[in-house]
Design a protein around this motif. Structure first.
Motif, PDB file in Angstrom:
ATOM      1  N   SER A 208       0.832  -1.207   0.000  1.00 34.11           N
ATOM      2  CA  SER A 208       0.000   0.000   0.000  1.00 34.11           C
ATOM      3  C   SER A 208       0.865   1.256   0.000  1.00 34.11           C
ATOM      4  O   SER A 208       2.008   1.250   0.480  1.00 34.11           O
ATOM      5  CB  SER A 208      -0.914   0.007   1.227  1.00 34.11           C
ATOM      6  N   TYR A 209       0.307   2.336  -0.522  1.00 35.56           N
ATOM      7  CA  TYR A 209       0.973   3.647  -0.500  1.00 35.56           C
ATOM      8  C   TYR A 209      -0.083   4.720  -0.297  1.00 35.56           C
ATOM      9  O   TYR A 209      -1.252   4.543  -0.649  1.00 35.56           O
ATOM     10  CB  TYR A 209       1.761   3.893  -1.795  1.00 35.56           C
ATOM     11  N   GLU A 210       0.326   5.847   0.259  1.00 37.90           N
ATOM     12  CA  GLU A 210      -0.615   6.943   0.499  1.00 37.90           C
ATOM     13  C   GLU A 210       0.162   8.224   0.783  1.00 37.90           C
ATOM     14  O   GLU A 210       1.178   8.200   1.482  1.00 37.90           O
ATOM     15  CB  GLU A 210      -1.532   6.634   1.677  1.00 37.90           C
ATOM     16  N   GLY A 211      -0.324   9.339   0.245  1.00 37.61           N
ATOM     17  CA  GLY A 211       0.303  10.629   0.515  1.00 37.61           C
ATOM     18  C   GLY A 211       0.078  11.612  -0.619  1.00 37.61           C
ATOM     19  O   GLY A 211      -0.713  11.370  -1.530  1.00 37.61           O
ATOM     20  N   HIS A 212       0.770  12.754  -0.539  1.00 39.01           N
ATOM     21  CA  HIS A 212       0.676  13.793  -1.563  1.00 39.01           C
ATOM     22  C   HIS A 212       1.868  13.718  -2.509  1.00 39.01           C
ATOM     23  O   HIS A 212       2.992  13.401  -2.088  1.00 39.01           O
ATOM     24  CB  HIS A 212       0.614  15.177  -0.929  1.00 39.01           C
ATOM     25  N   GLN A 288      -3.890   7.493  -2.973  1.00 36.84           N
ATOM     26  CA  GLN A 288      -3.876   6.322  -2.089  1.00 36.84           C
ATOM     27  C   GLN A 288      -4.142   5.098  -2.950  1.00 36.84           C
ATOM     28  O   GLN A 288      -4.965   5.139  -3.860  1.00 36.84           O
ATOM     29  CB  GLN A 288      -4.953   6.464  -1.011  1.00 36.84           C
ATOM     30  N   GLY A 289      -3.425   4.002  -2.664  1.00 40.69           N
ATOM     31  CA  GLY A 289      -3.642   2.797  -3.460  1.00 40.69           C
ATOM     32  C   GLY A 289      -2.709   1.684  -3.063  1.00 40.69           C
ATOM     33  O   GLY A 289      -2.159   1.667  -1.959  1.00 40.69           O
ATOM     34  N   TRP A 290      -2.514   0.741  -3.974  1.00 40.83           N
ATOM     35  CA  TRP A 290      -1.657  -0.407  -3.714  1.00 40.83           C
ATOM     36  C   TRP A 290      -1.149  -1.001  -5.020  1.00 40.83           C
ATOM     37  O   TRP A 290      -1.711  -0.760  -6.094  1.00 40.83           O
ATOM     38  CB  TRP A 290      -2.383  -1.467  -2.884  1.00 40.83           C
ATOM     39  N   VAL A 291      -0.096  -1.803  -4.894  1.00 44.51           N
ATOM     40  CA  VAL A 291       0.474  -2.531  -6.036  1.00 44.51           C
ATOM     41  C   VAL A 291       0.732  -3.958  -5.583  1.00 44.51           C
ATOM     42  O   VAL A 291       1.315  -4.187  -4.516  1.00 44.51           O
ATOM     43  CB  VAL A 291       1.792  -1.901  -6.517  1.00 44.51           C
ATOM     44  N   SER A 292       0.280  -4.910  -6.387  1.00 41.67           N
ATOM     45  CA  SER A 292       0.580  -6.314  -6.123  1.00 41.67           C
ATOM     46  C   SER A 292       1.470  -6.839  -7.241  1.00 41.67           C
ATOM     47  O   SER A 292       1.874  -6.090  -8.132  1.00 41.67           O
ATOM     48  CB  SER A 292      -0.716  -7.129  -6.035  1.00 41.67           C
ATOM     49  N   THR A 294       0.599  -8.519  -9.654  1.00 39.79           N
ATOM     50  CA  THR A 294      -0.120  -8.562 -10.936  1.00 39.79           C
ATOM     51  C   THR A 294      -1.057  -7.378 -11.178  1.00 39.79           C
ATOM     52  O   THR A 294      -1.534  -7.199 -12.302  1.00 39.79           O
ATOM     53  CB  THR A 294      -0.963  -9.845 -11.032  1.00 39.79           C
ATOM     54  N   GLU A 295      -1.343  -6.565 -10.137  1.00 34.79           N
ATOM     55  CA  GLU A 295      -2.335  -5.504 -10.293  1.00 34.79           C
ATOM     56  C   GLU A 295      -1.867  -4.191  -9.683  1.00 34.79           C
ATOM     57  O   GLU A 295      -0.951  -4.165  -8.851  1.00 34.79           O
ATOM     58  CB  GLU A 295      -3.664  -5.909  -9.639  1.00 34.79           C
ATOM     59  N   PHE A 296      -2.565  -3.137 -10.092  1.00 35.94           N
ATOM     60  CA  PHE A 296      -2.288  -1.788  -9.606  1.00 35.94           C
ATOM     61  C   PHE A 296      -3.612  -1.094  -9.326  1.00 35.94           C
ATOM     62  O   PHE A 296      -4.580  -1.253 -10.080  1.00 35.94           O
ATOM     63  CB  PHE A 296      -1.510  -1.000 -10.667  1.00 35.94           C
ATOM     64  N   ALA A 297      -3.685  -0.323  -8.235  1.00 30.92           N
ATOM     65  CA  ALA A 297      -4.886   0.462  -7.920  1.00 30.92           C
ATOM     66  C   ALA A 297      -4.461   1.816  -7.374  1.00 30.92           C
ATOM     67  O   ALA A 297      -3.493   1.916  -6.608  1.00 30.92           O
ATOM     68  CB  ALA A 297      -5.760  -0.269  -6.898  1.00 30.92           C
ATOM     69  N   SER A 298      -5.175   2.847  -7.778  1.00 28.96           N
ATOM     70  CA  SER A 298      -4.847   4.195  -7.312  1.00 28.96           C
ATOM     71  C   SER A 298      -6.097   5.056  -7.344  1.00 28.96           C
ATOM     72  O   SER A 298      -6.926   4.938  -8.254  1.00 28.96           O
ATOM     73  CB  SER A 298      -3.766   4.824  -8.206  1.00 28.96           C
TER      74      SER A 298
END
Length: 367
Positions: A208-212, A288-292, A294-298
């Motif tokens: 997961s990641y989050e910030g400006h 904010q999102g995540w990376v696996s 196989t996938e990416f979300a933001s």
């Protein structure tokens, strides 16, 4: 979770499934006032210019006139008549739609999902999108369907016509839009985020990641290039006008008007070319999102997207930032400080550099 009265009154939904075609885009295209402006202003401009040129010729020739006067007047009439014809042709809905879609082919294609008071859940066959209530406040609910803006560009919209939406009702769409507008006024209302969390539920191996994020974005963009070449065409048109007036030996005042116009448009065009090659603009946003593997979300505060990692055209990895670019040129950034710890950062880099990455993803290292 707080629930507004509008949400209680609007538990409706509109479900769609099909493919957005060029005809859908054209049907929901905003009415364009340019056609009426061309019909009114250009004939008016023609009358004014013909009158001014006739008056100048009359004074300069002391009422005797001559072939040059007739040629000048005929040239103005022919030029404005041609401009009117081209303008009317370009304002036809099919022509405008075709021209815009050539630049934005991503607005067409498969469309499956639903509108609810929590926002828009939309899958295009490759990517799953979330448009939150704040994003949808400018949605237009029309008799033939729903027009949803993708970004700040007014020509970039998704056209959900009544043929795509099951049991489409303008009244239902308007109630949903009213709900979105009410939620957008209340920052404490998190109903839209509930939908995003459902769409973007991460797998166990996700980082997961989050910030400006704040970046300096180059002005070397396609819209900027289009603006520059349009300005350059006006410069050439003014030069041609000055040359024509000189050849026809028309009054010097007309030539100097063209020369002045050339100086103004040329100086503005040269300055904008300098900005194109040297200028930057600061862009900042929350994400904010995540990376696996196989996938990416933001997501940002307005919308979000989830798709397979191999949908990126390329990725640039260094010790501080990972920059991912889609085939359409959209860039995503993940700074090192937005992940929880060093182990998570190492894992994230391995998703792009390790054996898990897809062979079609172009990876560059700039350590």
């Amino acid at each position: 979770m707080k629930q507004t009265q509008s949400q209680k009154d609007c538990d409706e939904r509109l479900v769609f499934d099909g493919e957005i075609l060029a005809d859908d885009y054209r049907v929901l295209m905003p009415s364009d006032l340019l056609l009426w402006l061309y019909w009114i202003l250009i004939p008016l401009l023609a009358v004014v210019l013909i009158g001014v040129i006739s008056a100048i010729m009359f004074v300069s020739t002391k009422g005797r006139g001559g072939p040059a006067s007739l040629i000048a007047i005929f040239g103005v009439v022919a030029f404005l008549g041609g401009l009117l014809a081209v303008s009317v042709y370009n304002t036809r809905s099919k022509v405008r739609a075709s021209r815009r879609l050539r630049s934005h082919p991503d607005l067409l294609g498969p469309a499956r999902g639903k509108f609810t008071h929590k926002g828009l859940d939309f899958f295009d066959g490759e990517k799953r999108y979330w448009f939150g209530p704040a994003h949808l406040t400018k949605t237009r609910c029309l008799k033939r369907g729903i027009r949803v803006r993708v970004d700040a560009d007014p020509v970039r919209y998704l056209a959900f016509t009544d043929r795509l939406v099951s049991g489409y009702s303008k009244q239902t769409a308007e109630r949903l839009r009213d709900s979105w507008q009410e939620q957008a006024k209340d920052p404490s209302d998190t109903a839209g985020l509930d939908l995003w969390q459902k769409i973007s539920s991460p797998p166990e191996n996700a980082v997961s990641y989050e910030g400006h994020v704040t970046i300096q974005q180059s002005l070397k963009t396609k819209p900027m290039r289009k603006k520059l070449w349009t300005e350059a065409s006006f410069v050439l048109l003014n030069i041609a006008g000055a040359a024509l007036f000189h050849v026809l030996q028309l009054p010097s005042v007309l030539i100097w008007v063209c020369v002045g116009s050339v100086c103004l448009t040329l100086s503005a065009n040269l300055f904008n070319w300098w900005l194109y090659f040297r200028g930057t603009q600061t862009q900042s946003w929350y994400q904010q999102g995540w990376v696996s593997a196989t996938e990416f979300a933001s997501r940002n505060t307005l919308n979000g997207v989830r798709f397979a990692l191999d949908r990126f055209a390329s990725a640039e990895v260094n010790d501080e930032t990972i920059r991912m670019i889609t085939p359409s040129g959209i860039a995503y950034y993940i700074p090192r400080e937005q992940v929880v710890d060093e182990q998570a950062w190492t894992t994230l880099k391995e998703y792009f550099q390790g054996p898990e990455k897809k062979s079609g993803l172009n990876i560059s290292n700039s350590d």
